[in-house]
Design a protein around this motif. Structure first.
Motif, PDB file in Angstrom:
ATOM      1  N   UNK A   5       0.866  -1.181   0.000  1.00 13.52           N
ATOM      2  CA  UNK A   5       0.000   0.000   0.000  1.00 13.52           C
ATOM      3  C   UNK A   5       0.896   1.222   0.000  1.00 13.52           C
ATOM      4  N   UNK A   6       0.595   2.160  -0.880  1.00 15.08           N
ATOM      5  CA  UNK A   6       1.295   3.435  -0.885  1.00 15.08           C
ATOM      6  C   UNK A   6       0.385   4.464  -0.242  1.00 15.08           C
ATOM      7  N   UNK A   7       0.812   4.986   0.904  1.00 13.79           N
ATOM      8  CA  UNK A   7       0.079   6.058   1.572  1.00 13.79           C
ATOM      9  C   UNK A   7       0.553   7.370   0.971  1.00 13.79           C
ATOM     10  N   UNK A   8      -0.429   8.182   0.530  1.00 11.81           N
ATOM     11  CA  UNK A   8      -0.087   9.405  -0.178  1.00 11.81           C
ATOM     12  C   UNK A   8      -1.161  10.463   0.022  1.00 11.81           C
ATOM     13  N   UNK A   9      -0.950  11.609  -0.591  1.00 12.18           N
ATOM     14  CA  UNK A   9      -1.897  12.728  -0.556  1.00 12.18           C
ATOM     15  C   UNK A   9      -2.251  13.122  -1.983  1.00 12.18           C
ATOM     16  N   UNK A  10      -3.402  13.762  -2.122  1.00 21.14           N
ATOM     17  CA  UNK A  10      -3.747  14.388  -3.393  1.00 21.14           C
ATOM     18  C   UNK A  10      -2.815  15.563  -3.627  1.00 21.14           C
ATOM     19  N   UNK A  11      -2.478  15.778  -4.872  1.00 19.75           N
ATOM     20  CA  UNK A  11      -1.664  16.927  -5.274  1.00 19.75           C
ATOM     21  C   UNK A  11      -0.331  16.985  -4.535  1.00 19.75           C
ATOM     22  N   UNK A  12       0.297  15.837  -4.394  1.00 24.06           N
ATOM     23  CA  UNK A  12       1.570  15.721  -3.668  1.00 24.06           C
ATOM     24  C   UNK A  12       2.672  15.419  -4.678  1.00 24.06           C
ATOM     25  N   UNK A  45       0.560   9.235   9.237  1.00 29.07           N
ATOM     26  CA  UNK A  45       1.392   9.419   8.045  1.00 29.07           C
ATOM     27  C   UNK A  45       1.484  10.854   7.552  1.00 29.07           C
ATOM     28  N   UNK A  46       0.796  11.768   8.193  1.00 35.20           N
ATOM     29  CA  UNK A  46       0.668  13.133   7.683  1.00 35.20           C
ATOM     30  C   UNK A  46       1.950  13.783   7.205  1.00 35.20           C
ATOM     31  N   UNK A  47       3.010  13.734   8.001  1.00 40.41           N
ATOM     32  CA  UNK A  47       4.262  14.380   7.606  1.00 40.41           C
ATOM     33  C   UNK A  47       5.233  13.407   6.956  1.00 40.41           C
ATOM     34  N   UNK A  48       4.853  12.137   6.862  1.00 39.06           N
ATOM     35  CA  UNK A  48       5.770  11.123   6.333  1.00 39.06           C
ATOM     36  C   UNK A  48       5.509  10.754   4.877  1.00 39.06           C
ATOM     37  N   UNK A  49       4.360  11.077   4.335  1.00 35.08           N
ATOM     38  CA  UNK A  49       4.017  10.616   2.991  1.00 35.08           C
ATOM     39  C   UNK A  49       5.007  11.133   1.964  1.00 35.08           C
ATOM     40  N   UNK A  50       5.240  10.326   0.944  1.00 37.20           N
ATOM     41  CA  UNK A  50       4.698   8.996   0.683  1.00 37.20           C
ATOM     42  C   UNK A  50       5.397   7.914   1.502  1.00 37.20           C
TER      43      UNK A  50
END
Length: 95
Positions: A5-12, A45-50
């Motif tokens: 699983x890749x934990x990520x954000x939109x527009x990152x 994961x907020x500050x660690x993504x991806x």
């Protein structure tokens, strides 16, 4: 079932770079999970993504990583004693 699983954000931008590295390393199928959609994931994961997580053993690989580091990380297996070994199969270098 997928193993990663890749934990990520939109527009990152970093997440986009991580996706390119996953493609370069030919990572098998994986799921993408957006941390923005969950308070729990945001706090974890907020500050660690991806972050790439191996669902088989719970290991996580934080950004930054390149294709070589990712390939080595994926090849690591867990032996019966809980230690990770970077070798697969019958390799004489294994402890």
């Amino acid at each position: 079932m997928v193993d990663f699983v890749l934990y990520q954000r939109d527009y990152c931008h970093l997440c986009d770079l991580a996706l390119a590295v996953l493609a370069e390393a030919r990572v098998p199928d994986f799921d993408s999970v957006w941390v923005d959609d969950s308070e729990d994931l945001e706090s974890r994961y907020g500050t660690r993504v991806p972050v790439l997580r191996d669902l088989r053993d719970g290991r996580e690989l934080d950004w930054p990583f390149d294709a070589a580091a990712l390939t080595n990380w994926m090849a690591a297996t867990q032996d019966p004693h809980g230690r990770h070994s970077p070798f697969r199969g019958n390799d004489d270098r294994r402890e």
